[in-house]
Design an enzyme around this catalytic site. Structure first.
Site, PDB file in Angstrom:
ATOM      1  N   VAL A   1       0.861  -1.190   0.000  1.00  0.00           N
ATOM      2  CA  VAL A   1       0.000   0.000   0.000  1.00  0.00           C
ATOM      3  C   VAL A   1       0.895   1.237   0.000  1.00  0.00           C
ATOM      4  O   VAL A   1       1.775   1.376   0.850  1.00  0.00           O
ATOM      5  CB  VAL A   1      -0.933   0.024   1.235  1.00  0.00           C
ATOM      6  CG1 VAL A   1      -1.700   1.343   1.296  1.00  0.00           C
ATOM      7  CG2 VAL A   1      -1.913  -1.144   1.190  1.00  0.00           C
TER       8      VAL A   1
ATOM      9  N   ALA B   1       4.533   4.043   3.070  1.00  0.00           N
ATOM     10  CA  ALA B   1       4.070   2.814   2.421  1.00  0.00           C
ATOM     11  C   ALA B   1       4.188   1.679   3.423  1.00  0.00           C
ATOM     12  O   ALA B   1       4.803   1.829   4.480  1.00  0.00           O
ATOM     13  CB  ALA B   1       4.904   2.513   1.187  1.00  0.00           C
ATOM     14  N   LYS B   2       3.597   0.549   3.104  1.00  0.00           N
ATOM     15  CA  LYS B   2       3.763  -0.654   3.916  1.00  0.00           C
ATOM     16  C   LYS B   2       3.444  -1.856   3.043  1.00  0.00           C
ATOM     17  O   LYS B   2       2.668  -1.756   2.091  1.00  0.00           O
ATOM     18  CB  LYS B   2       2.802  -0.640   5.115  1.00  0.00           C
ATOM     19  CG  LYS B   2       3.365  -1.348   6.323  1.00  0.00           C
ATOM     20  CD  LYS B   2       4.453  -0.525   6.979  1.00  0.00           C
ATOM     21  CE  LYS B   2       5.263  -1.351   7.939  1.00  0.00           C
ATOM     22  NZ  LYS B   2       6.276  -0.545   8.603  1.00  0.00           N
ATOM     23  N   GLY B   3       4.033  -2.979   3.400  1.00  0.00           N
ATOM     24  CA  GLY B   3       3.778  -4.200   2.648  1.00  0.00           C
ATOM     25  C   GLY B   3       3.683  -5.394   3.570  1.00  0.00           C
ATOM     26  O   GLY B   3       4.078  -5.321   4.743  1.00  0.00           O
TER      27      GLY B   3
ATOM     28  N   ASP C   1      10.556  -5.522   8.604  1.00  0.00           N
ATOM     29  CA  ASP C   1       9.494  -5.340   9.592  1.00  0.00           C
ATOM     30  C   ASP C   1       9.326  -6.696  10.268  1.00  0.00           C
ATOM     31  O   ASP C   1      10.210  -7.548  10.171  1.00  0.00           O
ATOM     32  CB  ASP C   1       8.219  -4.868   8.872  1.00  0.00           C
ATOM     33  CG  ASP C   1       7.172  -4.312   9.830  1.00  0.00           C
ATOM     34  OD1 ASP C   1       7.107  -4.784  10.974  1.00  0.00           O
ATOM     35  OD2 ASP C   1       6.409  -3.427   9.440  1.00  0.00           O
TER      36      ASP C   1
END
Length: 428
Positions: free
Chosen positions: A72, A117-119, A158
């Site tokens: 995202v 952002a992040k995934g 992460d």
């Protein structure tokens, strides 16, 4: 110095039921204070891009398993998007959306030129072999080759990922593009362009924030005591660096329990013991075991929650004796505790500011990769400390100006920066 656990870029563990609402509640308060216009509000509350990919992976037993992955991109008005990738069985789209937005505010509050952002991939890495994880990571990279890029979107480690996975991601992206691209990802092994100072970066940011807050409160580090909840990467580094500044660390805790020494714990000894005993403090003789529930309400000047979310709640906030809370963890204070803490006049350096030393040094890694030039450790720490101090001052001034707690002030600073950039750039 004793070894610490490996650095992971921090990310908040949000309220599982509705992580997006959890983030939006604070966003809404800050937006109201700023008098944010409706158009900008609508643009900022929704992510720019949501990508869902299916990754077929040949497992060790010869069968093919299809993993679902997400990326995202919340916002890129300030620069390329930045944020970790988590491998966890509970990853879901709302959580990734919340984390991506949170990264936008985090980068803005420390004034670095990134969006958020992040995934994530829905998987259980503890039940997968290294080969399976590698094939999945490479498949994910390939599926997102048009999203990732040194000037587009820069992932990082992460939950469930680390330098190993970042090395695979960089390699796959480089092969796809026909050139070595170290700047596509941060959190890489040192030999592949990782930055010096990254491991201790988040804990160091907590220390810098603590010293800045003590100065505002008129307290000297050598005259105050502290308790640190959580003794992983962030907590152990924060304790080490605060101890070095003369703060007396009376209490620490980890998964095995809490430990207290009225005269101060020797932190180097505690870390050496932890490293020799499976990462646990159980049996450490330099302190006496205590009830973990009592650590945060113990008789100290500073508490550093550096473990998990929602540990300071309406049930224990009334009993907190500390003058200062510095949030090393993400979301350690529940919304219900905020009014109680504010009523008691306790200063809180919020997670969005206090633990942003990690993303700051991730930014430095990217800058070094783009320059093709490695900085010395002194250069990294000096620049990171300056960024953390400047951010603290800006948030503190904002809290005074609007007469709001530091937590809301941090959101005000971040949202104001993003909103102003939209105003100057136009575009909607």
């Amino acid at each position: 110095m004793a070894a610490h656990t490996v650095y992971k870029e921090p990310a908040p563990i949000m309220d599982r039921e509705n992580p997006l609402e959890s983030m939006m509640s604070r966003f809404n308060i800050a937006a109201e204070i700023l008098g944010l216009d409706e158009a900008t509000y609508d643009v900022l509350k929704a992510p720019d891009k949501q990508v869902i990919v299916n990754i077929p992976v040949t497992m060790d037993n010869g069968k093919i398993h299809v993993f679902e992955g997400y990326r995202v991109i919340h916002n890129t008005i300030l620069g390329p998007s930045k944020g970790g990738i988590r491998y966890d069985i509970n990853v879901h789209l709302d959580e990734v959306k919340a984390l991506a937005a949170w990264m936008t505010w985090k980068c803005a509050v420390v004034d670095i030129p990134y969006g958020g952002a992040k995934g994530g991939i829905i998987c259980d890495p503890t039940k997968m072999s290294a080969g399976e994880i590698e094939r999945m990571t490479r498949g994910y990279t390939l599926a997102l080759k048009d999203v990732f890029g040194p000037d587009r979107d820069i992932p990082a480690p992460d939950m469930g990922t680390g330098p190993r996975e970042m090395a695979w991601l960089m390699d796959e992206f480089s092969k796809t593009n026909g050139m070595t691209s170290p700047a596509v990802v941060t959190g890489k092994p040192l030999v592949m362009g990782g930055s010096l100072g990254r491991t201790e970066a988040t804990g160091r940011g907590v220390m810098v924030s603590t010293l800045a807050a003590l100065k505002k409160l008129g307290l000297k580090p050598t005259e105050v005591s502290a308790a640190v909840q959580g003794f992983g990467n962030v907590g152990s580094w924060a304790a080490t660096l605060l101890h070095a500044e003369g703060v007396k660390i009376k209490g620490v805790s980890d998964i095995s329990g809490a430990y207290w020494n009225e005269n101060g714990i020797n932190i180097d000894d505690a870390i050496a013991f932890k490293n020799a005993h499976n990462g646990r403090l159980e049996g450490f003789e330099g302190a006496t075991p205590m009830d973990p529930n009592d650590l945060l309400t113990s008789d100290v000047d500073v508490i550093v929650p550096a473990a998990v979310e929602d540990v300071i709640t309406e049930h224990n906030a009334h009993n907190i004796k500390a003058k200062l809370i510095v949030e090393g963890a993400n979301g350690p204070t529940s919304a219900s505790a905020d009014p109680i803490i504010n009523e008691k006049g306790i200063m809180v350096v919020p997670d969005i500011l206090a633990n942003s030393g990690g993303v700051t040094v991730s930014y430095f890694e990217w800058v070094q990769n783009k320059q093709g030039f490695k900085w010395s450790l002194d250069m990294v720490t000096e620049r990171a400390d300056r960024i953390m101090n400047d951010a603290f001052e800006k948030v503190y001034e904002t809290s005074q100006k609007y007469n709001v707690p530091m937590r809301i002030a941090a959101y005000v600073v971040a949202i104001d920066k993003v909103a102003q950039t939209y105003k100057f750039r136009g575009g909607f």
